[in-house]
Design a protein around this motif. Structure first.
Motif, PDB file in Angstrom:
ATOM      1  N   ALA A 250      25.356  30.535  47.300  1.00  0.00           N
ATOM      2  CA  ALA A 250      25.770  31.526  47.861  1.00  0.00           C
ATOM      3  C   ALA A 250      27.304  31.866  47.693  1.00  0.00           C
ATOM      4  O   ALA A 250      27.708  33.160  47.351  1.00  0.00           O
ATOM      5  CB  ALA A 250      25.597  31.650  49.495  1.00  0.00           C
ATOM      6  N   LEU A 251      28.125  30.898  47.396  1.00  0.00           N
ATOM      7  CA  LEU A 251      29.401  30.971  47.220  1.00  0.00           C
ATOM      8  C   LEU A 251      29.731  31.623  45.530  1.00  0.00           C
ATOM      9  O   LEU A 251      30.570  32.323  45.537  1.00  0.00           O
ATOM     10  CB  LEU A 251      30.309  29.604  47.149  1.00  0.00           C
TER      11      LEU A 251
ATOM     12  N   LEU B 185      19.516  20.782  51.245  1.00  0.00           N
ATOM     13  CA  LEU B 185      19.103  21.948  51.029  1.00  0.00           C
ATOM     14  C   LEU B 185      20.262  22.931  51.589  1.00  0.00           C
ATOM     15  O   LEU B 185      20.493  23.901  50.690  1.00  0.00           O
ATOM     16  CB  LEU B 185      17.756  22.202  51.548  1.00  0.00           C
ATOM     17  N   LEU B 186      20.716  22.651  52.837  1.00  0.00           N
ATOM     18  CA  LEU B 186      21.616  23.552  53.176  1.00  0.00           C
ATOM     19  C   LEU B 186      22.904  23.751  52.139  1.00  0.00           C
ATOM     20  O   LEU B 186      23.375  24.754  51.917  1.00  0.00           O
ATOM     21  CB  LEU B 186      22.204  23.066  54.537  1.00  0.00           C
ATOM     22  N   GLY B 187      23.345  22.343  51.859  1.00  0.00           N
ATOM     23  CA  GLY B 187      24.558  22.363  50.922  1.00  0.00           C
ATOM     24  C   GLY B 187      24.214  22.953  49.461  1.00  0.00           C
ATOM     25  O   GLY B 187      25.008  23.906  48.957  1.00  0.00           O
ATOM     26  N   MET B 188      23.066  23.015  49.217  1.00  0.00           N
ATOM     27  CA  MET B 188      22.713  23.943  47.611  1.00  0.00           C
ATOM     28  C   MET B 188      22.733  25.213  48.188  1.00  0.00           C
ATOM     29  O   MET B 188      23.133  26.122  47.164  1.00  0.00           O
ATOM     30  CB  MET B 188      21.198  23.407  47.323  1.00  0.00           C
TER      31      MET B 188
ATOM     32  N   ARG C 210      25.744  19.505  40.699  1.00  0.00           N
ATOM     33  CA  ARG C 210      25.393  18.975  42.317  1.00  0.00           C
ATOM     34  C   ARG C 210      24.024  19.193  42.755  1.00  0.00           C
ATOM     35  O   ARG C 210      23.402  18.559  43.402  1.00  0.00           O
ATOM     36  CB  ARG C 210      26.484  19.527  43.294  1.00  0.00           C
ATOM     37  N   ILE C 211      23.592  20.682  42.307  1.00  0.00           N
ATOM     38  CA  ILE C 211      22.401  20.957  42.723  1.00  0.00           C
ATOM     39  C   ILE C 211      21.308  20.073  41.974  1.00  0.00           C
ATOM     40  O   ILE C 211      20.268  19.486  42.370  1.00  0.00           O
ATOM     41  CB  ILE C 211      21.917  22.498  42.419  1.00  0.00           C
ATOM     42  N   ALA C 212      21.500  19.529  40.732  1.00  0.00           N
ATOM     43  CA  ALA C 212      20.530  18.997  39.867  1.00  0.00           C
ATOM     44  C   ALA C 212      20.458  17.538  40.698  1.00  0.00           C
ATOM     45  O   ALA C 212      19.540  16.765  40.632  1.00  0.00           O
ATOM     46  CB  ALA C 212      21.138  18.649  38.603  1.00  0.00           C
ATOM     47  N   GLN C 213      22.008  17.063  40.894  1.00  0.00           N
ATOM     48  CA  GLN C 213      22.005  15.664  41.430  1.00  0.00           C
ATOM     49  C   GLN C 213      21.242  15.566  42.889  1.00  0.00           C
ATOM     50  O   GLN C 213      20.588  14.480  43.388  1.00  0.00           O
ATOM     51  CB  GLN C 213      23.438  15.266  41.913  1.00  0.00           C
TER      52      GLN C 213
END
Length: 397
Positions: free
Chosen positions: A369-370, A361-364, A309-312
């Motif tokens: 963090a999780l 960016l917030l989602g990343m 997801r971060i890569a996407q």
């Protein structure tokens, strides 16, 4: 028997309302019956009982004693803590006086039950003090009544009137232990409910991030190509219009593939990290830009999912804000962590995408963090990609 045809279908069991639970106690009706029986026996057997002389005195102290004994059935909030020792002390004095004044009867039973309730109702020190007072008074009045030569009998009987305080104290201790266990169970239940609510909110947040990554990014890319096609229609360049249309069509197919990935992730299926990452990079229009370092190993599903997801997110942002810019992706497997880096150069053609949702960016950051990792994101200030953007996520294992 079968259920009647018009019977309503059984619904889900209603959830138990939260709140303090009732503490199990002995049946108050049984206590009331016992108290009533003792009072009746006392009025039937105690003598003399009259409206004149000694009989009147016996009647007065008998009424006072029975009222004091009956008051134990009143709810504790009705009798303030300071009042309880007073009325119980009055009851003990009246019970001792009844033993001394009456010539016969079972008035001593009133003293036994009063002292037992003293042990249950009062704190330990006050309970022992009143029990000692009861033993002393009852022993003294019996001694005065029987006279010299019977010292052992009155004092032995008098001391026994204080023994029921032990039963009351033990009953109170047992009741306190039950209340403590119930309070502990309620506290554990509240903690479990709070943990369940937190887990639900966390899962909702995770699903929201996945939906954002798939829908927002895919629709933004498709919208960008369609806007480009609309702009090219005015130029009459049908070849470029068809090219933009084909690219939008390809993005639709890729969006369906991303939706499938999301469904697999929500089902906690294991994702092939390298294969999925290579396919994602290729579908974004870049080839041979992935570098893998360290010893490749299989990662837990949630780590693979979040790295993808971060890569996407990063590749979509690069296509939106830096179209035509070079992209480099690096995946490094260290001994205790996995590092994903995505770097893009500055745009080589004008960006046509609108303003993003601001959640990328917030989602990343939430994802990392999780997982207990760290993430850095910012502009590239040196090297061939100067003026571009870089995202680097480090996930421990």
């Amino acid at each position: 028997m079968s259920a009647p045809e018009n019977a309503p279908a059984p619904g889900p069991a209603p959830e138990r309302e939260s709140g303090p639970r009732g503490v199990p106690r002995q049946d108050p009706r049984l206590h009331g019956v016992v108290t009533l029986a003792i009072v009746v026996i006392a009025f039937v057997t105690v003598r003399p009982l009259d409206f004149t002389g000694r009989g009147l005195a016996v009647a007065v102290v008998l009424v006072i004693t029975t009222v004091a004994l009956s008051a134990r059935h009143l709810p504790e909030p009705w009798l303030p803590p300071r009042v309880a020792p007073l009325w119980l002390a009055v009851g003990v004095v009246a019970a001792a006086a009844l033993i001394g004044l009456s010539r016969s009867g079972s008035g001593y039973l009133l003293a036994y039950f009063l002292v037992g309730h003293i042990g249950y109702r009062l704190p330990l020190r006050q309970a022992l003090a009143l029990a000692g007072l009861s033993s002393l008074l009852c022993g003294a009045v019996l001694y005065l009544r029987l006279g010299p030569g019977h010292e052992l009998v009155p004092w032995t009987l008098g001391v026994t009137t204080g023994l029921p305080v032990v039963v009351g104290i033990l009953s109170r201790s047992r009741q306190g232990a039950v209340e403590a266990r119930i309070a502990s169970a309620e506290s554990a239940e509240r903690a479990a409910r709070a943990e369940a609510r937190t887990a639900v909110l966390t899962e909702r947040s995770r699903i929201a991030r996945d939906v954002h990554d798939v829908l927002a990014h895919s629709l933004a890319g498709i919208n960008m190509q369609l806007e480009l096609a609309d702009a090219l229609i005015d130029t009459g360049d049908l070849a470029k219009v068809r090219e933009a249309h084909d690219r939008a069509h390809s993005m639709v197919k890729e969006s369906l593939k991303q939706a499938q990935w999301t469904v697999h992730a929500l089902r906690e299926d294991s994702l092939p990290l390298l294969e999925s990452l290579e396919a994602m990079i290729e579908s974004s229009g870049h080839r041979d830009v992935l570098t893998v370092g360290g010893t490749v190993r299989e990662l837990p599903a949630r780590i693979s999912q979040n790295l993808l997801r971060i890569a996407q997110e990063s590749l979509t942002n690069a296509a939106r804000h830096a179209p035509g810019g070079a992209v480099r992706v690096e995946l490094v497997f260290d001994a205790a962590s996995t590092t994903l880096s995505i770097r893009n150069g500055p745009e080589t053609r004008e960006a046509t995408a609108g303003v993003g949702s601001g959640m990328g960016l917030l989602g990343m950051r939430e994802r990392v963090a999780l997982l207990g990792g760290s993430i850095t994101a910012g502009p590239v200030v040196e090297g061939a990609e100067r003026g571009g953007w870089q995202v680097q996520a480090v996930i421990p294992e």
